[in-house]
Write a protein that holds these residues in place. Structure first.
Motif, PDB file in Angstrom:
ATOM      1  N   LYS A  55       0.849  -1.191   0.000  1.00 41.09           N
ATOM      2  CA  LYS A  55       0.000   0.000   0.000  1.00 41.09           C
ATOM      3  C   LYS A  55       0.882   1.237   0.000  1.00 41.09           C
ATOM      4  CE  LYS A  55      -3.528  -1.897   3.022  1.00 41.09           C
ATOM      5  NZ  LYS A  55      -4.242  -1.655   4.265  1.00 41.09           N
ATOM      6  N   VAL A  56       0.537   2.184  -0.814  1.00 42.75           N
ATOM      7  CA  VAL A  56       1.176   3.497  -0.818  1.00 42.75           C
ATOM      8  C   VAL A  56       0.050   4.492  -0.597  1.00 42.75           C
ATOM      9  CG1 VAL A  56       2.488   5.174  -2.176  1.00 42.75           C
ATOM     10  CG2 VAL A  56       2.945   2.723  -2.441  1.00 42.75           C
ATOM     11  N   TYR A  57       0.103   5.225   0.503  1.00 38.76           N
ATOM     12  CA  TYR A  57      -0.981   6.144   0.827  1.00 38.76           C
ATOM     13  C   TYR A  57      -0.856   7.429   0.010  1.00 38.76           C
ATOM     14  CZ  TYR A  57      -1.858   2.824   4.493  1.00 38.76           C
ATOM     15  OH  TYR A  57      -2.129   1.669   5.170  1.00 38.76           O
ATOM     16  N   ALA A  74      13.694   8.551  -4.518  1.00 42.54           N
ATOM     17  CA  ALA A  74      13.932   7.321  -5.276  1.00 42.54           C
ATOM     18  C   ALA A  74      14.356   6.190  -4.345  1.00 42.54           C
ATOM     19  CB  ALA A  74      14.994   7.563  -6.354  1.00 42.54           C
ATOM     20  N   VAL A  75      15.208   6.478  -3.381  1.00 42.58           N
ATOM     21  CA  VAL A  75      15.632   5.450  -2.429  1.00 42.58           C
ATOM     22  C   VAL A  75      14.440   4.985  -1.593  1.00 42.58           C
ATOM     23  CG1 VAL A  75      17.048   4.980  -0.369  1.00 42.58           C
ATOM     24  CG2 VAL A  75      18.053   6.147  -2.346  1.00 42.58           C
ATOM     25  N   ALA A  76      13.647   5.927  -1.091  1.00 39.10           N
ATOM     26  CA  ALA A  76      12.483   5.571  -0.270  1.00 39.10           C
ATOM     27  C   ALA A  76      11.536   4.650  -1.041  1.00 39.10           C
ATOM     28  CB  ALA A  76      11.752   6.825   0.198  1.00 39.10           C
ATOM     29  N   THR A  77      11.268   4.970  -2.285  1.00 33.72           N
ATOM     30  CA  THR A  77      10.341   4.139  -3.058  1.00 33.72           C
ATOM     31  C   THR A  77      10.995   2.837  -3.530  1.00 33.72           C
ATOM     32  OG1 THR A  77      10.787   5.418  -5.064  1.00 33.72           O
ATOM     33  CG2 THR A  77       8.850   6.046  -3.758  1.00 33.72           C
ATOM     34  N   ALA A  78      12.315   2.848  -3.715  1.00 35.85           N
ATOM     35  CA  ALA A  78      13.019   1.623  -4.110  1.00 35.85           C
ATOM     36  C   ALA A  78      13.035   0.595  -2.977  1.00 35.85           C
ATOM     37  CB  ALA A  78      14.440   1.944  -4.559  1.00 35.85           C
ATOM     38  N   LEU A  79      12.793   1.037  -1.759  1.00 33.89           N
ATOM     39  CA  LEU A  79      12.756   0.120  -0.612  1.00 33.89           C
ATOM     40  C   LEU A  79      11.454  -0.675  -0.541  1.00 33.89           C
ATOM     41  CD1 LEU A  79      14.244   2.464   2.145  1.00 33.89           C
ATOM     42  CD2 LEU A  79      15.413   0.619   0.914  1.00 33.89           C
ATOM     43  N   ILE A  80      10.443  -0.251  -1.268  1.00 32.43           N
ATOM     44  CA  ILE A  80       9.104  -0.862  -1.186  1.00 32.43           C
ATOM     45  C   ILE A  80       9.132  -2.392  -1.327  1.00 32.43           C
ATOM     46  CG2 ILE A  80       6.862  -1.022  -2.353  1.00 32.43           C
ATOM     47  CD1 ILE A  80       6.994   2.034  -2.727  1.00 32.43           C
ATOM     48  N   PRO A  81       9.848  -2.971  -2.284  1.00 33.02           N
ATOM     49  CA  PRO A  81       9.811  -4.437  -2.404  1.00 33.02           C
ATOM     50  C   PRO A  81      10.374  -5.184  -1.195  1.00 33.02           C
ATOM     51  CG  PRO A  81      10.747  -3.449  -4.382  1.00 33.02           C
ATOM     52  CD  PRO A  81      10.612  -2.355  -3.371  1.00 33.02           C
ATOM     53  N   TYR A  82      11.081  -4.478  -0.332  1.00 31.41           N
ATOM     54  CA  TYR A  82      11.733  -5.120   0.807  1.00 31.41           C
ATOM     55  C   TYR A  82      10.980  -4.912   2.130  1.00 31.41           C
ATOM     56  CZ  TYR A  82      15.151  -5.276  -2.835  1.00 31.41           C
ATOM     57  OH  TYR A  82      15.753  -5.511  -4.043  1.00 31.41           O
ATOM     58  N   TYR A  85       5.951  -8.120   5.564  1.00 35.26           N
ATOM     59  CA  TYR A  85       4.561  -8.263   5.985  1.00 35.26           C
ATOM     60  C   TYR A  85       4.508  -8.274   7.518  1.00 35.26           C
ATOM     61  CZ  TYR A  85      -0.167 -10.230   5.574  1.00 35.26           C
ATOM     62  OH  TYR A  85      -1.513 -10.443   5.620  1.00 35.26           O
ATOM     63  N   LYS A  86       3.562  -7.601   8.104  1.00 38.66           N
ATOM     64  CA  LYS A  86       3.260  -7.551   9.545  1.00 38.66           C
ATOM     65  C   LYS A  86       4.142  -6.624  10.368  1.00 38.66           C
ATOM     66  CE  LYS A  86      -0.144 -10.579   9.855  1.00 38.66           C
ATOM     67  NZ  LYS A  86      -1.492 -10.161  10.005  1.00 38.66           N
ATOM     68  N   ASP A  87       5.438  -6.470  10.036  1.00 37.14           N
ATOM     69  CA  ASP A  87       6.252  -5.589  10.880  1.00 37.14           C
ATOM     70  C   ASP A  87       6.879  -4.426  10.116  1.00 37.14           C
ATOM     71  OD1 ASP A  87       8.365  -6.819   9.540  1.00 37.14           O
ATOM     72  OD2 ASP A  87       9.121  -7.864  11.308  1.00 37.14           O
ATOM     73  N   GLY A  88       6.831  -4.431   8.799  1.00 36.40           N
ATOM     74  CA  GLY A  88       7.341  -3.317   8.012  1.00 36.40           C
ATOM     75  C   GLY A  88       8.848  -3.166   8.036  1.00 36.40           C
ATOM     76  N   ILE A  89       9.552  -4.193   8.495  1.00 36.92           N
ATOM     77  CA  ILE A  89      11.011  -4.147   8.555  1.00 36.92           C
ATOM     78  C   ILE A  89      11.574  -4.533   7.191  1.00 36.92           C
ATOM     79  CG2 ILE A  89      13.040  -5.266   9.585  1.00 36.92           C
ATOM     80  CD1 ILE A  89      11.455  -5.383  12.205  1.00 36.92           C
ATOM     81  N   ALA A 145      12.862  -0.200   9.992  1.00 37.19           N
ATOM     82  CA  ALA A 145      11.425  -0.347   9.752  1.00 37.19           C
ATOM     83  C   ALA A 145      10.974   0.862   8.947  1.00 37.19           C
ATOM     84  CB  ALA A 145      10.665  -0.416  11.066  1.00 37.19           C
ATOM     85  N   VAL A 146      10.023   0.630   8.050  1.00 33.21           N
ATOM     86  CA  VAL A 146       9.488   1.699   7.209  1.00 33.21           C
ATOM     87  C   VAL A 146       8.212   2.227   7.848  1.00 33.21           C
ATOM     88  CG1 VAL A 146       8.581   2.247   4.912  1.00 33.21           C
ATOM     89  CG2 VAL A 146      10.523   0.705   5.157  1.00 33.21           C
ATOM     90  N   ASN A 147       8.028   3.540   7.772  1.00 41.34           N
ATOM     91  CA  ASN A 147       6.861   4.195   8.356  1.00 41.34           C
ATOM     92  C   ASN A 147       5.575   3.643   7.732  1.00 41.34           C
ATOM     93  OD1 ASN A 147       4.811   6.045   9.092  1.00 41.34           O
ATOM     94  ND2 ASN A 147       6.314   7.677   9.322  1.00 41.34           N
ATOM     95  N   PRO A 148       4.719   3.012   8.554  1.00 37.29           N
ATOM     96  CA  PRO A 148       3.487   2.430   8.007  1.00 37.29           C
ATOM     97  C   PRO A 148       2.438   3.468   7.612  1.00 37.29           C
ATOM     98  CG  PRO A 148       3.548   2.149  10.380  1.00 37.29           C
ATOM     99  CD  PRO A 148       4.876   2.736   9.969  1.00 37.29           C
ATOM    100  N   TYR A 149       2.673   4.726   7.936  1.00 35.86           N
ATOM    101  CA  TYR A 149       1.773   5.793   7.479  1.00 35.86           C
ATOM    102  C   TYR A 149       2.084   6.203   6.037  1.00 35.86           C
ATOM    103  CZ  TYR A 149       0.297   6.132  12.311  1.00 35.86           C
ATOM    104  OH  TYR A 149      -0.201   5.846  13.563  1.00 35.86           O
ATOM    105  N   LEU A 150       3.193   5.673   5.506  1.00 34.09           N
ATOM    106  CA  LEU A 150       3.568   5.908   4.108  1.00 34.09           C
ATOM    107  C   LEU A 150       3.360   4.662   3.253  1.00 34.09           C
ATOM    108  CD1 LEU A 150       6.835   7.889   4.765  1.00 34.09           C
ATOM    109  CD2 LEU A 150       4.864   8.755   3.508  1.00 34.09           C
ATOM    110  N   PHE A 151       3.925   3.534   3.728  1.00 36.78           N
ATOM    111  CA  PHE A 151       3.905   2.282   2.976  1.00 36.78           C
ATOM    112  C   PHE A 151       3.599   1.119   3.917  1.00 36.78           C
ATOM    113  CE2 PHE A 151       7.568   4.847   1.399  1.00 36.78           C
ATOM    114  CZ  PHE A 151       7.072   5.213   0.157  1.00 36.78           C
TER     115      PHE A 151
END
Length: 185
Positions: A55-57, A74-82, A85-89, A145-151
């Motif tokens: 999800k991308v808000y 670009a780096v922030a969005t390139a991290l999306i595939p990694y 699930y469940k912890d956003g790490i 961990a990636v901010n779950p309010y973003l991704f």
């Protein structure tokens, strides 16, 4: 209506908009609404159902674009595939990722990743957390961990991770839902 072979027990009636009986429902009958068929004709249902997604808000991502440099965005969005699930790490095949591994995966030099991560940490797009590595539960290592309010890669998130970001500016960015927009008009 799809009729069953057994028409022994009447369970209901179908009426038109004027209350005139146009059909009867029997046990085992299925009601297929025209709008559902129209929907199926217009849309591919469960498109890419087996494909992993994130999800991308919409509203926070617009602000992210206005906040970061193109490289850091670009780096922030390139991290999306990694994003796990469940912890956003950040993980690759369940292995916790450090900056050096991320620089290899993203095909970027380590210094560029280090600079981008400093910006992402400062802006609360990512946060450092400690977790046991995959094969050694006796020690903890730093990971991100990636901010779950973003991704997010799930509908659920660990409360510990959520608490790291609940005061971030990204948590406060809310847009009108489609329902709220319709109700205003």
């Amino acid at each position: 209506m799809a009729k069953s072979n057994e028409r022994n027990i009447e369970v209901g009636i179908v009426v038109d908009e004027y209350g005139v009986i146009i059909d009867r429902l029997y046990e085992g009958d299925r009601v297929i609404r025209g709008t559902r068929n129209e929907y199926k004709e217009k849309y591919a249902i469960n498109f890419n159902k087996k494909e992993l997604f994130c999800k991308v808000y919409k509203n926070p991502i617009k602000e992210l674009w206005n906040t970061l440099s193109i490289r850091d965005y670009a780096v922030a969005t390139a991290l999306i595939p990694y994003i796990s699930y469940k912890d956003g790490i950040l993980r690759n095949e369940n292995e916790l990722l450090n900056m050096k591994q991320i620089s290899v995966l993203l095909n970027m030099d380590y210094d560029s990743i280090r600079k981008s991560f400093a910006t992402l940490l400062k802006n609360q797009i990512i946060a450092k957390v400690k977790r046991p590595p995959q094969y050694d539960c006796d020690k903890l290592v730093n990971c991100y961990a990636v901010n779950p309010y973003l991704f997010m890669s799930s509908t659920d998130i660990e409360k510990e991770i959520l608490s790291k970001f609940k005061e971030s500016k990204w948590a406060k960015i809310k847009g009108d839902t489609e329902t709220e927009k319709r109700e205003k008009h």
